[in-house]
Motif scaffolding. Structure first.
Motif, mmCIF file in Angstrom:
data_model
loop_
_atom_site.group_PDB
_atom_site.id
_atom_site.type_symbol
_atom_site.label_atom_id
_atom_site.label_comp_id
_atom_site.label_asym_id
_atom_site.label_seq_id
_atom_site.Cartn_x
_atom_site.Cartn_y
_atom_site.Cartn_z
ATOM 1 N N LEU A 135 1.192 -0.992 -0.101
ATOM 2 C CA LEU A 135 0.023 0.122 -0.391
ATOM 3 C C LEU A 135 1.235 1.383 -0.231
ATOM 4 N N THR A 136 1.534 1.225 0.496
ATOM 5 C CA THR A 136 2.808 2.788 0.857
ATOM 6 C C THR A 136 3.756 2.812 -0.707
ATOM 7 N N THR A 137 4.013 1.708 -0.734
ATOM 8 C CA THR A 137 4.606 1.180 -2.177
ATOM 9 C C THR A 137 3.598 1.824 -3.249
ATOM 10 N N ALA A 138 2.247 1.575 -3.472
ATOM 11 C CA ALA A 138 1.459 2.313 -4.494
ATOM 12 C C ALA A 138 0.810 3.761 -4.142
ATOM 13 N N LEU A 139 0.467 4.277 -2.940
ATOM 14 C CA LEU A 139 0.294 5.808 -2.754
ATOM 15 C C LEU A 139 1.990 6.407 -2.965
ATOM 16 N N SER A 140 3.168 5.958 -2.643
ATOM 17 C CA SER A 140 4.569 6.768 -3.045
ATOM 18 C C SER A 140 4.696 7.629 -4.559
ATOM 19 N N LEU A 141 4.448 5.414 -5.172
ATOM 20 C CA LEU A 141 4.259 6.180 -6.932
ATOM 21 C C LEU A 141 3.534 6.905 -6.599
ATOM 22 N N LEU A 142 2.296 6.948 -6.497
ATOM 23 C CA LEU A 142 1.287 8.309 -7.234
ATOM 24 C C LEU A 142 1.608 9.605 -6.737
ATOM 25 N N ALA A 143 2.283 9.463 -5.719
ATOM 26 C CA ALA A 143 2.498 10.731 -4.794
ATOM 27 C C ALA A 143 3.376 11.527 -5.447
ATOM 28 N N THR A 144 4.399 10.990 -5.635
ATOM 29 C CA THR A 144 5.697 11.571 -6.240
ATOM 30 C C THR A 144 5.633 11.110 -8.012
ATOM 31 N N TYR A 145 4.583 10.247 -8.819
ATOM 32 C CA TYR A 145 3.865 10.822 -10.585
ATOM 33 C C TYR A 145 3.664 12.493 -10.222
ATOM 34 N N GLY A 146 2.829 12.899 -9.135
ATOM 35 C CA GLY A 146 1.805 14.101 -8.770
ATOM 36 C C GLY A 146 2.874 15.005 -9.171
ATOM 37 N N GLN A 147 3.653 14.636 -8.145
ATOM 38 C CA GLN A 147 5.162 15.900 -7.066
ATOM 39 C C GLN A 147 5.573 16.253 -9.367
ATOM 40 N N THR A 148 5.372 15.203 -10.067
ATOM 41 C CA THR A 148 6.579 15.545 -11.517
ATOM 42 C C THR A 148 6.159 16.656 -12.273
ATOM 43 N N ARG A 149 3.876 16.423 -12.008
ATOM 44 C CA ARG A 149 4.032 17.631 -12.173
ATOM 45 C C ARG A 149 3.079 18.505 -12.118
ATOM 46 N N LYS A 150 3.440 18.688 -10.363
ATOM 47 C CA LYS A 150 3.433 19.728 -9.150
ATOM 48 C C LYS A 150 1.479 20.401 -9.545
ATOM 49 N N LEU A 151 1.311 18.527 -9.140
ATOM 50 C CA LEU A 151 -0.195 18.255 -8.452
ATOM 51 C C LEU A 151 -0.030 18.942 -7.324
#
Length: 217
Positions: A135-151
């Motif tokens: 779960l933490t792995t999935a959340l971290s990946l999604l959060a990092t994706y959003g961070q790359t797009r400055k969401l």
């Protein structure tokens, strides 16, 4: 070098802290602080941080988190480029909100990632925390994706992940890393507020000014 990084830097209450964990602590705090300030240097420092954490997690049996760091290196390189050239006409990227369709896509991706990693960790590794790790792995990946797009909403994903990471690392005896994620949690709140403020300021600056008042006859 690896032997030194996995060696003991100091011990607290009989629990050893390695140099990799200690250096990961320092680079991690600097990295999140720079992200909150939208400073481009967060990406190279973040890449150094995840390489340290990769070694740490692998040696403590958090295999999904260790594998996640490889993806973080790739996302770090992408984020570095995208922040510099991902805006209009290849300009610097600015903070934006997550659209409804993107939220749905992230939710589906998160569920699939969590389920797939949970099965993988449960059946093919000796992980003692397969669901939490997945779960933490999935959340971290999604959060990092959003961070790359400055969401701006990527900060909420990090906050949820950190709330799970803190007790998880305490359970695994990684007290310094657990403390690091407590600091991360506070920095995520700071980052969320800062990115929201930036978004409001830009929205106000680009608002169409009112037209001239009608001239009395």
């Amino acid at each position: 070098m690896i032997d030194w990084l996995t060696g003991t830097a100091f011990s607290v209450a009989g629990t050893a802290t390695t140099w990799a964990e200690l250096l990961g602590f320092g680079t991690g705090v600097v990295n999140v602080w720079l992200v909150a300030r939208q400073h481009i240097a967060n990406w190279p420092i973040g890449i150094a941080n995840v390489l340290l954490l990769m070694l740490l997690f692998w040696t403590t049996g958090l295999y999904a988190d260790a594998g996640l760091q490889v993806v973080y290196v790739l996302l770090g390189a992408y984020g570095w480029w995208h922040w510099l050239f991902g805006g209009e006409r290849r300009s610097r990227l600015t903070v934006a909100r997550t659209g409804r369709r993107e939220w749905w896509a992230l939710a589906v991706a998160g569920l699939l990632l969590t389920a797939g990693l949970w099965v993988l960790l449960d059946r093919f590794t000796d992980s003692t925390v397969p669901l939490a790790d997945a779960l933490t792995t999935a959340l971290s990946l999604l959060a990092t994706y959003g961070q790359t797009r400055k969401l701006v909403e990527s900060w909420w994903l990090w906050i949820v992940a950190d709330l799970i990471y803190i007790p998880l690392y305490a359970y695994k005896g990684l007290w310094l890393t657990g403390g690091l994620y407590l600091i991360f949690l506070a920095l995520c709140v700071v980052g969320l507020r800062a990115w929201r403020a930036d978004l409001r300021e830009r929205s106000a600056a680009t608002a169409v000014p009112p037209g001239p008042a009608p001239v009395a006859a």
